[in-house]
Write an enzyme that holds these catalytic residues in place. Sequence first.
Site, PDB file in Angstrom:
ATOM      1  N   ASP A   4      35.768 -32.842  16.575  1.00 46.26           N
ATOM      2  CA  ASP A   4      34.577 -32.282  15.931  1.00 46.26           C
ATOM      3  C   ASP A   4      33.758 -33.427  15.345  1.00 46.26           C
ATOM      4  O   ASP A   4      34.265 -34.216  14.545  1.00 46.26           O
ATOM      5  CB  ASP A   4      35.029 -31.296  14.835  1.00 46.26           C
ATOM      6  CG  ASP A   4      33.849 -30.552  14.211  1.00 46.26           C
ATOM      7  OD1 ASP A   4      32.701 -30.751  14.663  1.00 46.26           O
ATOM      8  OD2 ASP A   4      34.089 -29.783  13.273  1.00 46.26           O
ATOM      9  N   ASP A 102      28.855 -29.780  19.042  1.00 45.18           N
ATOM     10  CA  ASP A 102      29.505 -30.980  18.501  1.00 45.18           C
ATOM     11  C   ASP A 102      31.018 -30.846  18.405  1.00 45.18           C
ATOM     12  O   ASP A 102      31.656 -31.540  17.630  1.00 45.18           O
ATOM     13  CB  ASP A 102      28.907 -31.331  17.131  1.00 45.18           C
ATOM     14  CG  ASP A 102      29.402 -30.419  16.028  1.00 45.18           C
ATOM     15  OD1 ASP A 102      29.683 -29.241  16.313  1.00 45.18           O
ATOM     16  OD2 ASP A 102      29.518 -30.894  14.892  1.00 45.18           O
ATOM     17  N   GLU A 103      31.590 -29.976  19.222  1.00 45.17           N
ATOM     18  CA  GLU A 103      33.006 -29.696  19.073  1.00 45.17           C
ATOM     19  C   GLU A 103      33.620 -29.368  20.430  1.00 45.17           C
ATOM     20  O   GLU A 103      33.066 -28.582  21.188  1.00 45.17           O
ATOM     21  CB  GLU A 103      33.113 -28.476  18.153  1.00 45.17           C
ATOM     22  CG  GLU A 103      34.435 -28.263  17.518  1.00 45.17           C
ATOM     23  CD  GLU A 103      34.392 -27.014  16.646  1.00 45.17           C
ATOM     24  OE1 GLU A 103      33.340 -26.726  16.036  1.00 45.17           O
ATOM     25  OE2 GLU A 103      35.394 -26.308  16.616  1.00 45.17           O
TER      26      GLU A 103
HETATM   27 MG   LIG Z   1      30.924 -30.881  13.315  1.00 42.95          MG
END
Ligand SMILES: [Mg+2]
Length: 346
Positions: A4, A102-103
Site C-alpha cells: 500500500d 495505490d494498493e
Molecule cells: Mg495508501
Amino acid sequence: MLVDMDYFYAACEELRHPEFKGKPLIVGNASANDKTRGVVQTCNYEARAFGIHSGMPLSDAFKLKPDVNYLESDEGYYERESLQIMAMLRSYSFRMEVMSIDEAALDLDGMDYGEALELAKKVKKSITERFGLKCTIGISSTKTYAKMACDAAKPDGLLVIEDSQVLEFISGKNIGKLPGIGKKTGSILNGMGVHTIGEIAKLDPTLLMTKLGSFGIEIYLTAKGKDPSKVIEQGAALSISRERTISFRPASAEALDKMLHTLADEVWDELNKQGYWFRGVSLKVRYNDFTEHIKNRSFSNNEGSKELIYESAKKMLEGVEKGKRIRKIGVRVFGLVQRKGQKTLA
Ligand SMILES: [Mg+2]
C-alpha cells in the site's frame, strides 16, 4: 503480500512540487480558488499531525491549519504513476490483485516467510529508487491478514504476521480494523454487544448470517483465523482517465461535445502508449454543488477504439441532469488488459 503506497496522491504531488516536502499538504477535490468546498482526498503526515485526515471536509481541515498547503487532485497523473508501479509489482508475482489505485495484493504461494520478507525489502527499495515514493507492506497467510498487518505498520513499514501469530494479532483489535467493516456494519455489531474481532469469533455464525448475510460468515471465519479471502488476478481496478474543469461560464452542448472528443482522444493516446485494451468506459460529471454523476458501461470483449470511448461517453452524458451546471467532466476506461506482444512499461 499487501503493498500500500503511503499517502499516495500527496506523495505524488511532493514529487513534482518538492517545495511542499516536509510541510503540511492536502490534496482535495475542489479547485484551489474555491477550496472551502469539497473534501480532503489525501494528506501527508505533516498535515495529519494537525488532526487532518482523508474524507474530512476541506472547511474543517482549514480550521485546523489555516495556512496548510493545498492542491487540487490530478487523478490522471496519479493513475499514470500507479500504472507504472503496478507494472513493476506485477513482475514479482504471477498472481496479483490490484485493490485500488495505490494498493495491490501479491500471491506469494510457495514462498516461506523468510523469502517473503526478503522480497518485501526488495520491493520497498525498488519503489523508493525508481519512483521516489514510500510504501508499507504487510505479509501474512491470507490477503485480509496481510492487509491488517499493512495497516498496522503504516507509514513506511514492513510487518510479517506468521500463521501462528494471526489470532493474537487480530483478536484484541476493534472491529473497525477488519477490512470491509464500515460504520453501518460496525453499529450492527456494536448493537449485538460486539466490539473486538475476538468477540465476533465467539458469536453464533447463523446469527451473523441472519444479520449480515454472507458477509457475516466471512467475518466470522476471518475472526476465527480462517480468512477465506484469495488474491484474484484482474485488471478491473486499473484505469486511465482524463478530465477537464469548466472554469467560467456554463459550457454549451457543442462545447461539451468537443470536450468529450478531446478527452476520448487523450485517453485513447494513453491507452496506446501503455499498450492496453479496455473493457469498460465511464463518464464522470461533477456539478457546481460538488455532487457527482458517474455512469459506467462494460463490454464483454477487449475493446480498442477511440470512437467507442467517445460514443459511450456521449450516450452516458445524455443521461445527466439537465439544468444543473456542470463544473468538471471526465472520461475513464477501465478493465485494462495488456495487449499481446507488447511489453509492460516496467
Ligand atoms: Mg495508501
